[in-house]
Design a protein around this motif. Structure first.
Motif, PDB file in Angstrom:
ATOM      1  N   ARG A  65       0.849  -1.200   0.000  1.00  0.00           N
ATOM      2  CA  ARG A  65       0.000   0.000   0.000  1.00  0.00           C
ATOM      3  C   ARG A  65       0.879   1.243   0.000  1.00  0.00           C
ATOM      4  NH1 ARG A  65      -2.344   3.547   3.692  1.00  0.00           N
ATOM      5  NH2 ARG A  65      -1.396   2.525   5.486  1.00  0.00           N
ATOM      6  N   ILE A  66       0.612   2.130  -0.937  1.00  0.00           N
ATOM      7  CA  ILE A  66       1.323   3.398  -1.007  1.00  0.00           C
ATOM      8  C   ILE A  66       0.292   4.506  -0.835  1.00  0.00           C
ATOM      9  CG2 ILE A  66       2.850   4.885  -2.347  1.00  0.00           C
ATOM     10  CD1 ILE A  66       4.157   2.265  -1.636  1.00  0.00           C
ATOM     11  N   SER A  67       0.215   5.045   0.369  1.00  0.00           N
ATOM     12  CA  SER A  67      -0.761   6.100   0.659  1.00  0.00           C
ATOM     13  C   SER A  67      -0.383   7.390  -0.060  1.00  0.00           C
ATOM     14  CB  SER A  67      -0.827   6.366   2.169  1.00  0.00           C
ATOM     15  OG  SER A  67       0.403   6.913   2.618  1.00  0.00           O
ATOM     16  N   ASP A  68      -1.300   8.339  -0.086  1.00  0.00           N
ATOM     17  CA  ASP A  68      -1.021   9.633  -0.706  1.00  0.00           C
ATOM     18  C   ASP A  68       0.219  10.268  -0.088  1.00  0.00           C
ATOM     19  OD1 ASP A  68      -3.330   9.191  -2.117  1.00  0.00           O
ATOM     20  OD2 ASP A  68      -4.563  10.606  -0.989  1.00  0.00           O
ATOM     21  N   LYS A  69       0.292  10.218   1.242  1.00  0.00           N
ATOM     22  CA  LYS A  69       1.409  10.813   1.975  1.00  0.00           C
ATOM     23  C   LYS A  69       2.724  10.111   1.649  1.00  0.00           C
ATOM     24  CE  LYS A  69       2.741  12.105   6.707  1.00  0.00           C
ATOM     25  NZ  LYS A  69       2.342  12.025   8.141  1.00  0.00           N
ATOM     26  N   SER A  70       2.699   8.774   1.631  1.00  0.00           N
ATOM     27  CA  SER A  70       3.913   8.008   1.321  1.00  0.00           C
ATOM     28  C   SER A  70       4.355   8.227  -0.121  1.00  0.00           C
ATOM     29  CB  SER A  70       3.671   6.518   1.560  1.00  0.00           C
ATOM     30  OG  SER A  70       3.435   6.260   2.915  1.00  0.00           O
ATOM     31  N   TYR A  71       3.384   8.294  -1.026  1.00  0.00           N
ATOM     32  CA  TYR A  71       3.701   8.505  -2.441  1.00  0.00           C
ATOM     33  C   TYR A  71       4.415   9.839  -2.642  1.00  0.00           C
ATOM     34  CZ  TYR A  71       2.983   8.326  -7.521  1.00  0.00           C
ATOM     35  OH  TYR A  71       3.173   8.280  -8.870  1.00  0.00           O
ATOM     36  N   GLY A 124       0.405  -5.386  -4.963  1.00  0.00           N
ATOM     37  CA  GLY A 124      -0.339  -4.242  -4.457  1.00  0.00           C
ATOM     38  C   GLY A 124      -1.738  -4.652  -4.050  1.00  0.00           C
ATOM     39  N   GLN A 125      -2.287  -3.978  -3.031  1.00  0.00           N
ATOM     40  CA  GLN A 125      -3.628  -4.370  -2.567  1.00  0.00           C
ATOM     41  C   GLN A 125      -4.742  -3.757  -3.395  1.00  0.00           C
ATOM     42  OE1 GLN A 125      -4.794  -1.736   1.208  1.00  0.00           O
ATOM     43  NE2 GLN A 125      -2.943  -2.913   1.581  1.00  0.00           N
ATOM     44  N   SER A 126      -4.401  -2.858  -4.318  1.00  0.00           N
ATOM     45  CA  SER A 126      -5.389  -2.298  -5.244  1.00  0.00           C
ATOM     46  C   SER A 126      -4.678  -1.907  -6.531  1.00  0.00           C
ATOM     47  CB  SER A 126      -6.070  -1.070  -4.628  1.00  0.00           C
ATOM     48  OG  SER A 126      -5.187   0.038  -4.601  1.00  0.00           O
ATOM     49  N   GLU A 127      -5.457  -1.631  -7.565  1.00  0.00           N
ATOM     50  CA  GLU A 127      -4.861  -1.207  -8.837  1.00  0.00           C
ATOM     51  C   GLU A 127      -4.123   0.123  -8.681  1.00  0.00           C
ATOM     52  OE1 GLU A 127      -4.318  -2.589 -11.660  1.00  0.00           O
ATOM     53  OE2 GLU A 127      -5.344  -4.455 -11.133  1.00  0.00           O
ATOM     54  N   GLU A 128      -4.647   1.000  -7.853  1.00  0.00           N
ATOM     55  CA  GLU A 128      -3.971   2.275  -7.600  1.00  0.00           C
ATOM     56  C   GLU A 128      -2.595   2.046  -6.977  1.00  0.00           C
ATOM     57  OE1 GLU A 128      -5.183   6.572  -5.743  1.00  0.00           O
ATOM     58  OE2 GLU A 128      -5.580   4.835  -4.476  1.00  0.00           O
ATOM     59  N   LEU A 172      -3.612  -8.950  -6.718  1.00  0.00           N
ATOM     60  CA  LEU A 172      -4.399 -10.175  -6.555  1.00  0.00           C
ATOM     61  C   LEU A 172      -5.552  -9.980  -5.583  1.00  0.00           C
ATOM     62  CD1 LEU A 172      -1.469 -12.755  -6.272  1.00  0.00           C
ATOM     63  CD2 LEU A 172      -2.740 -12.091  -8.321  1.00  0.00           C
ATOM     64  N   GLY A 173      -5.664  -8.778  -5.020  1.00  0.00           N
ATOM     65  CA  GLY A 173      -6.694  -8.500  -4.029  1.00  0.00           C
ATOM     66  C   GLY A 173      -6.071  -8.085  -2.708  1.00  0.00           C
ATOM     67  N   ASN A 174      -6.906  -7.886  -1.726  1.00  0.00           N
ATOM     68  CA  ASN A 174      -6.476  -7.372  -0.430  1.00  0.00           C
ATOM     69  C   ASN A 174      -6.552  -8.481   0.626  1.00  0.00           C
ATOM     70  OD1 ASN A 174      -6.277  -5.981   2.077  1.00  0.00           O
ATOM     71  ND2 ASN A 174      -7.015  -4.113   1.110  1.00  0.00           N
ATOM     72  N   TRP A 215      -9.915   2.080  -2.129  1.00  0.00           N
ATOM     73  CA  TRP A 215     -10.441   1.075  -3.071  1.00  0.00           C
ATOM     74  C   TRP A 215     -11.572   0.285  -2.419  1.00  0.00           C
ATOM     75  CZ3 TRP A 215     -10.806  -4.244  -2.781  1.00  0.00           C
ATOM     76  CH2 TRP A 215     -11.223  -4.880  -3.947  1.00  0.00           C
ATOM     77  N   ILE A 216     -11.390  -0.111  -1.151  1.00  0.00           N
ATOM     78  CA  ILE A 216     -12.416  -0.895  -0.462  1.00  0.00           C
ATOM     79  C   ILE A 216     -13.724  -0.109  -0.390  1.00  0.00           C
ATOM     80  CG2 ILE A 216     -13.080  -1.915   1.763  1.00  0.00           C
ATOM     81  CD1 ILE A 216     -10.113  -2.588   2.180  1.00  0.00           C
ATOM     82  N   CYS A 217     -13.627   1.174  -0.036  1.00  0.00           N
ATOM     83  CA  CYS A 217     -14.839   1.999   0.082  1.00  0.00           C
ATOM     84  C   CYS A 217     -15.510   2.210  -1.272  1.00  0.00           C
ATOM     85  CB  CYS A 217     -14.497   3.343   0.722  1.00  0.00           C
ATOM     86  SG  CYS A 217     -14.153   3.205   2.483  1.00  0.00           S
ATOM     87  N   LYS A 218     -14.700   2.322  -2.311  1.00  0.00           N
ATOM     88  CA  LYS A 218     -15.254   2.456  -3.660  1.00  0.00           C
ATOM     89  C   LYS A 218     -16.046   1.203  -4.039  1.00  0.00           C
ATOM     90  CE  LYS A 218     -13.778   3.153  -8.486  1.00  0.00           C
ATOM     91  NZ  LYS A 218     -12.592   3.269  -9.378  1.00  0.00           N
ATOM     92  N   GLU A 219     -15.479   0.031  -3.718  1.00  0.00           N
ATOM     93  CA  GLU A 219     -16.156  -1.229  -4.015  1.00  0.00           C
ATOM     94  C   GLU A 219     -17.391  -1.425  -3.133  1.00  0.00           C
ATOM     95  OE1 GLU A 219     -15.396  -3.577  -6.489  1.00  0.00           O
ATOM     96  OE2 GLU A 219     -14.279  -1.802  -7.147  1.00  0.00           O
ATOM     97  N   MET A 220     -17.303  -1.008  -1.875  1.00  0.00           N
ATOM     98  CA  MET A 220     -18.459  -1.119  -0.976  1.00  0.00           C
ATOM     99  C   MET A 220     -19.617  -0.269  -1.475  1.00  0.00           C
ATOM    100  SD  MET A 220     -16.563  -1.133   2.753  1.00  0.00           S
ATOM    101  CE  MET A 220     -18.081  -0.984   3.703  1.00  0.00           C
ATOM    102  N   LYS A 221     -19.289   0.925  -1.943  1.00  0.00           N
ATOM    103  CA  LYS A 221     -20.328   1.802  -2.493  1.00  0.00           C
ATOM    104  C   LYS A 221     -20.968   1.162  -3.726  1.00  0.00           C
ATOM    105  CE  LYS A 221     -21.089   6.546  -4.122  1.00  0.00           C
ATOM    106  NZ  LYS A 221     -20.439   7.857  -4.418  1.00  0.00           N
TER     107      LYS A 221
END
Length: 425
Positions: free
Chosen positions: A155-161, A183-187, A203-205, A355-361
């Motif tokens: 995972r590469i957060s906005d801050k880490s990136y 990576g845990q998401s495509e992003e 491959l997923g989270n 990504w998780i929240c996007k998929e949940m929505k």
């Protein structure tokens, strides 16, 4: 060049590192009985057999690999697995969760001599790094020792990136040490690739594979008998800036639901007394779990300021607000309440779980709110419309089921790399 500077700092900074560790030990943030592990010294020998090494920074990362650990040890029946973390809390939790042939050690501080001592003692056959804690000396020493190295659930957060873009050559060199980055998401895959990872996949989270949190059924029965049929909702893992917001939400709900019960599980359990003062100043009746206060008909807010009981409260309330999401602190893991059949509400600040929240929505199993008014309205609607709440929970169950193959896919990649490394020639 940057790596040489970093190494020089970690060598020349030995007195500062020693003082830092001493200070952390004095305030209870280092394990007094096992503090030598932080300088690369272990009291236990390396087990005879193939040794997996997983590094997970803290609690969340540790729990995300429990199912993976169990399955790896099944796949390699004569193997052992060492998991390293950097916090006392994660060590305590893992003590009760790890299967046979798995054990915990503290990760050494990233100083070359400590790291060398650690690697030379354990000589792991493969290293599995999780998420986003990149310690240059440890990673380079592992690579130099010809130990296969994989990044799991990267995972590469906005801050880490943003941070790693300041030192792109260092990050590129770090990532080049990994045989594979998952990576845990495509992003995250895109960001890892841009930062220099030579081989990246999604491959997923792994957080979807985490077993539901433990529940003390006796305690659950006691609380249910105290609540009876009162409407209730849960604010979980709250940041201290959110607790005032939760009281506002509670007051709005109480105007509609006279006997509403609000449960607060603070992110930092030692904040119970401070929350109690806040509620007292607002003239809200409350009970503290740490003091064994019962929930009475007069209790408006129940503060669950105890460690390791989150599963109990997810079992108690099927309406959950995710903490650290109403304030800009990245949110908390929404998969945990989904696994208990909860309807999940969160604020706009879920950047650590984007990504998780996007998929949940997309699956219709969460509600995003931006204000305390929107939050109280959403909670009230879920209380009143039981059929809507049940539909939302069913959609959450389907979403969880859709991610069930992550562990087997990750193990497949690990075994492929091990086969190429250790296959007979």
């Amino acid at each position: 060049m940057l790596l040489k500077i970093y190494r020089a700092i970690t060598v020349l900074g030995t007195p500062i590192i020693s003082m830092y560790l001493y200070y952390r030990k004095s305030i209870g943030k280092e394990d007094r009985d096992r503090h030598e592990e932080r300088i690369g010294i272990s009291r236990i020998p390396k087990p005879n057999g193939f040794l997996f090494w997983i590094h997970a920074a803290s609690i969340g990362e540790s729990l995300s690999v429990i199912t993976l650990i169990e399955n790896l040890l099944k796949s390699y029946p004569n193997s052992y697995l060492m998991i390293t973390t950097g916090t006392i809390t994660s060590a305590k939790i893992l003590k009760d969760r790890l299967p046979d042939r798995a054990f915990h050690q503290y990760i050494p501080v990233d100083k070359p001599s400590y790291v060398s001592r650690f690697i030379e003692h354990w000589r792991p056959d493969v290293a599995l790094w999780t998420e986003s804690e990149f310690w240059p000396n440890i990673i380079f020493k592992t690579h130099k020792s010809e130990i296969p190295l994989l990044l799991l659930n990267g995972r590469i957060s906005d801050k880490s990136y943003a941070k790693w873009q300041i030192a792109p050559s260092l990050m590129k060199n770090i990532l080049s040490c990994f045989n594979l980055c998952l990576g845990q998401s495509e992003e995250d895959v895109i960001r890892l690739r841009k930062l220099g990872a030579p081989k990246v996949k999604n491959l997923g989270n792994l957080k979807f594979s985490v077993p539901p949190l433990p529940v003390d059924l006796k305690s659950l029965g006691v609380l249910q008998s105290q609540i009876i049929n009162r409407p209730l909702w849960l604010a979980t893992s709250t940041h201290y800036l959110e607790e005032n917001m939760v009281t506002d939400i509670h007051k709005k709900l109480k105007n509609i639901h006279k006997d509403i019960l609000t449960i607060i599980v603070p992110r930092q359990v030692n904040r119970g007394e401070k929350i109690a003062r806040l509620l007292k100043n607002k003239n809200i009746s409350f009970a503290l779990r740490s003091l064994d206060n019962p929930i009475t008909p007069d209790t408006q807010i129940y503060v669950a300021d105890t460690m390791g009981e989150l599963g109990l409260f997810f079992s108690l309330s099927d309406i959950v607000l995710m903490g650290k999401s109403l304030v800009p602190y990245g949110g908390q893991n929404p998969i945990e309440p989904l696994k208990f059949g909860c309807a999940v509400i969160h604020g706009p600040h879920m950047t650590n779980f984007r990504w998780i929240c996007k998929e949940m929505k997309k699956h219709g199993c969460s509600v995003e709110v931006k204000t305390t008014l929107e939050c109280s309205e959403s909670i009230s609607k879920l209380i009143n419309k039981i059929s809507d709440r049940k539909k939302m929970i069913q959609k959450g169950n389907k979403f969880i089921d859709s991610q069930s193959e992550v562990v087997s896919l990750v193990i497949g990649e690990i075994l492929t790399i091990l086969d190429s490394k250790y296959a007979p020639t």
